[in-house]
Design a protein around this motif. Sequence first.
Motif, PDB file in Angstrom:
ATOM      1  N   ASP A 156       0.811  -1.225   0.000  1.00 36.56           N
ATOM      2  CA  ASP A 156       0.000   0.000   0.000  1.00 36.56           C
ATOM      3  C   ASP A 156       0.840   1.269   0.000  1.00 36.56           C
ATOM      4  O   ASP A 156       0.284   2.375  -0.050  1.00 36.56           O
ATOM      5  CB  ASP A 156      -0.929   0.020   1.227  1.00 36.56           C
ATOM      6  N   THR A 170      -1.774   5.822  -3.136  1.00 37.40           N
ATOM      7  CA  THR A 170      -2.890   6.595  -3.688  1.00 37.40           C
ATOM      8  C   THR A 170      -2.598   8.091  -3.641  1.00 37.40           C
ATOM      9  O   THR A 170      -2.901   8.819  -4.579  1.00 37.40           O
ATOM     10  CB  THR A 170      -4.170   6.289  -2.907  1.00 37.40           C
ATOM     11  N   ASP A 189       0.384   8.833  -6.205  1.00 31.18           N
ATOM     12  CA  ASP A 189      -0.059   8.706  -7.592  1.00 31.18           C
ATOM     13  C   ASP A 189      -0.969   9.860  -7.991  1.00 31.18           C
ATOM     14  O   ASP A 189      -0.934  10.336  -9.136  1.00 31.18           O
ATOM     15  CB  ASP A 189      -0.791   7.380  -7.789  1.00 31.18           C
ATOM     16  N   ASP A 190      -1.810  10.331  -7.056  1.00 33.49           N
ATOM     17  CA  ASP A 190      -2.708  11.447  -7.354  1.00 33.49           C
ATOM     18  C   ASP A 190      -1.910  12.719  -7.629  1.00 33.49           C
ATOM     19  O   ASP A 190      -2.188  13.444  -8.585  1.00 33.49           O
ATOM     20  CB  ASP A 190      -3.662  11.663  -6.177  1.00 33.49           C
TER      21      ASP A 190
END
Length: 393
Positions: free
Chosen positions: A94, A114, A117-118
Amino acid sequence: MFEPFEHILGIELTLLQNETYRCIYAVITRKGDNIAASEHRTIEGTLVKVLERLPRKHPVVLSVSGKGIIHKQLKGAEKTDLFRTAFSAVEKKDFYVQEALAEDLAWVSIIRKTLADDIIGKLQSSGLNVYALSLGGLPVISIWELLSGTGEGFSANGHKFETSPEGHLIGYRYLEGEQNTGNLKLGDTKLASALLVPYALAFQLFLHDKLAVVKVENEQVDHRFRDFLEFSKLKKTAGIFVFALLGLLVISFFALTHYNAENAKLNLQVGAITATADQSDLLKKEIADQKVLLEKLGWNGGYSHAFLLNEIGSSKPKALTLNEIQFDRLKESAENKDVLASIKITGETSNLSAVNNWIFLLKEKKWAKEVRLLRYQQDTESESFVFNLIIQY
């Protein structure tokens, strides 16, 4: 001349509260053995506001600090599985992981995939190519031997470094709001606290083949970096070929100097030729034929359609889908009688920010005189939004 990097945009992006960011960026320029910041600025606000003010057209190396990043310091850098030692109860899949080593110390830093990557995705969509992602101020390890004025520790924009009396790094942590301390110098040059991390990031990329770069292992970013290096090698090979070809042309030029001199003598003997009416008609016919040929080639407003389509396609964010591109014929402006041409673009998207970012990129094009959004409304048959742009050039 053939170095892959001459200018690097070093960005330190700090995550604050309420989805706001503090961005410190610097354009680091390399000339020979000298590295200097030609432009630097601090921006604070939403990510959209930050992206609007960042310069384009430079390779980007990014460091993310602040909220959401965790650093752990370990004693004994000889450990093989540093992540498992530092975060025994965390699932590695993760997170993106960064490992930094300094003598017998190690730092393990993590950020959720997350979140990273955003951020990287939004930078890419706005036209910024990220070639390395680091966490916190630990890339400073790469320039540690060049720093002076560290004393027994110093702070720079929340990055707290502890040093031994001998000048060795013995501790690092990030504390938002930490006051800047220490009089840092990079070589003989005084270094502002705000430029510490951007300098370190750019230094790593300039010497990527000679240093152990402190960064996370991000497959997409690393793949993009490898592609860039391969393209740079190709340009270097092409440049060598061009110089070799130029040398052959120079040799040929001197070999044919005698014949050129003879031709010049003949030209002087012939003298000036008076243009006749037939020649004038022939010239007019040739001009008309050339205009027809340019029309067939799509040469409109001084630019070919192929060039304009390439400019539009290469700058378009991935979040946009173009449905129609229409080139209008040249017409005169009613105010100043200037000859203008326009391009009408119809497309769809689910992201208004992507449209705004694209308009911003198009306005930076030298050939574009005006870019306007004519319409932006939801498509009744889908959840997407339909937009219309007009570009005058």
